[in-house]
Scaffold this active site. Structure first.
Site, PDB file in Angstrom:
ATOM      1  N   GLY A   1       0.857  -1.176   0.000  1.00  0.00           N
ATOM      2  CA  GLY A   1       0.000   0.000   0.000  1.00  0.00           C
ATOM      3  C   GLY A   1       0.893   1.225   0.000  1.00  0.00           C
ATOM      4  O   GLY A   1       2.065   1.132   0.390  1.00  0.00           O
ATOM      5  N   GLY A   2       0.383   2.355  -0.477  1.00  0.00           N
ATOM      6  CA  GLY A   2       1.136   3.604  -0.468  1.00  0.00           C
ATOM      7  C   GLY A   2       2.548   3.443  -0.979  1.00  0.00           C
ATOM      8  O   GLY A   2       2.765   2.975  -2.102  1.00  0.00           O
ATOM      9  N   ASP A   3       3.519   3.795  -0.140  1.00  0.00           N
ATOM     10  CA  ASP A   3       4.924   3.705  -0.558  1.00  0.00           C
ATOM     11  C   ASP A   3       5.629   2.556   0.154  1.00  0.00           C
ATOM     12  O   ASP A   3       6.831   2.597   0.370  1.00  0.00           O
ATOM     13  CB  ASP A   3       5.637   5.026  -0.256  1.00  0.00           C
ATOM     14  CG  ASP A   3       5.495   5.413   1.208  1.00  0.00           C
ATOM     15  OD1 ASP A   3       4.937   4.598   1.972  1.00  0.00           O
ATOM     16  OD2 ASP A   3       5.943   6.501   1.580  1.00  0.00           O
ATOM     17  N   GLU A   4       4.844   1.544   0.564  1.00  0.00           N
ATOM     18  CA  GLU A   4       5.434   0.411   1.285  1.00  0.00           C
ATOM     19  C   GLU A   4       5.472  -0.853   0.431  1.00  0.00           C
ATOM     20  O   GLU A   4       4.468  -1.232  -0.178  1.00  0.00           O
ATOM     21  CB  GLU A   4       4.596   0.106   2.530  1.00  0.00           C
ATOM     22  CG  GLU A   4       4.777   1.110   3.633  1.00  0.00           C
ATOM     23  CD  GLU A   4       3.760   0.878   4.733  1.00  0.00           C
ATOM     24  OE1 GLU A   4       3.423  -0.292   4.994  1.00  0.00           O
ATOM     25  OE2 GLU A   4       3.294   1.881   5.287  1.00  0.00           O
TER      26      GLU A   4
END
Ligand code: FMN
Length: 271
Positions: A214-217
């Site tokens: 998710g996101g920048d992970e």
């Protein structure tokens, strides 16, 4: 008003059907086709005179599921109906998913014909595959998503445990990703995530799991590490840093990016 005679009316109904309809002679060896409607001609791209006398298997090809063929063969041998979906090929070689329903016809004593009703379900199949893909993948990068990670990790830890091996996990977080989104817009942020994905893909082995959480992970699971998973994870963390070091070209600008990487190992760190 006069009605058409029954038989003519049924002929008209067969011709008007959008399904393919095939009738074969079950009293002859190898079930030769004795009738196909226009729906079949449209579906398969063959004219009736090209297929009369042949067995329907000419529609099959390299990618046709052998189990579906066995199911039809068994149904016919047992004199019962069947419904299968299988890969078939038109006259021009193009593949389609064919939902075939087979029904025996008796003269009161024995089976004299089989009727096959065909439906092109290619679009439905593709939609189902898309839904299945989206359930387990991140649409932006095509990587496994959180749901897939949960499933695969549980399997990987169990498999590794069976042979006394380990699984190493690397959790990656892109530093200052939000600033890039804010400065260049979400389109640029998305492009960066895709480029990061490409680089990370280059450093994992096919049997490892690379996922976007998710996101920048991101998460990398090194499956089936014989020993010293923590040390192996540290080595891979080094490779992650290296691969992300060269600047990324985003929206015409060279952007530097770094990632924070946390590692853990199973069973070492398992609770
Ligand atoms: C009425 C009827 C319609 C059939 N339609 C198809 C079809 O559209 N596509 C296909 O791949 N097989 C179709 N089959 C199955 C094949 O004709 C054959 O029964 C199947 O390949 C299993 O036999 P085999 O192992 O001898 O090939 C149909 C069979 C019958 C009896």
């Amino acid at each position: 008003m006069r009605n058409l005679p029954d038989l003519l009316m049924r002929d008209a109904a067969l011709a008007a059907a959008t399904n393919g309809i095939v009738i074969v002679d079950a009293t002859q060896p190898d079930l030769p086709i004795v009738y196909v409607n226009q729906g079949f001609e449209r579906l398969a791209g063959y004219r009736a005179d090209e297929v009369l006398g042949r067995n329907c298997r000419f529609l099959q090809g390299a990618d046709t599921d052998p189990l579906a063929i066995v199911e039809m063969r068994t149904a016919v041998a047992e004199g019962r109906g069947a419904k299968v979906v299988l890969r078939n090929y038109r006259k021009d070689g193009s593949p389609f998913w064919n939902e075939v329903v087979l029904s025996p016809v008796t003269d009161g004593e024995r089976i004299v014909n089989y009727i096959g009703v065909q439906l092109d379900v290619t679009e439905r199949r593709q939609a189902e595959e898309q839904v299945r893909f989206l359930a387990y993948h991140d649409p932006l990068t095509g990587l496994a998503n959180r749901a897939r990670v949960e499933e695969r990790l549980a399997d990987a830890i169990r498999d590794a445990g069976r042979v006394g091996h380990q699984v190493a996990l690397l959790y990656l977080h892109l530093d200052h990703f939000k600033d890039i989104n804010d400065r260049f817009g979400h389109g640029a942020g998305d492009e960066l995530l895709r480029q990061v994905t490409e680089r990370l893909t280059g450093i994992v082995r096919p049997r490892d799991l690379l996922a976007r959480q998710g996101g920048d992970e991101f998460l990398i699971a090194l499956c089936d590490v014989p020993a010293d998973a923590a040390a192996v994870a540290a080595e891979v963390a080094e490779r992650v840093t290296e691969t992300l070091r060269p600047a990324f070209l985003i929206a015409g600008e060279a952007l530097e990016l770094s990632a924070s990487v946390g590692v853990s190992a199973y069973p070492d760190d398992a609770a």
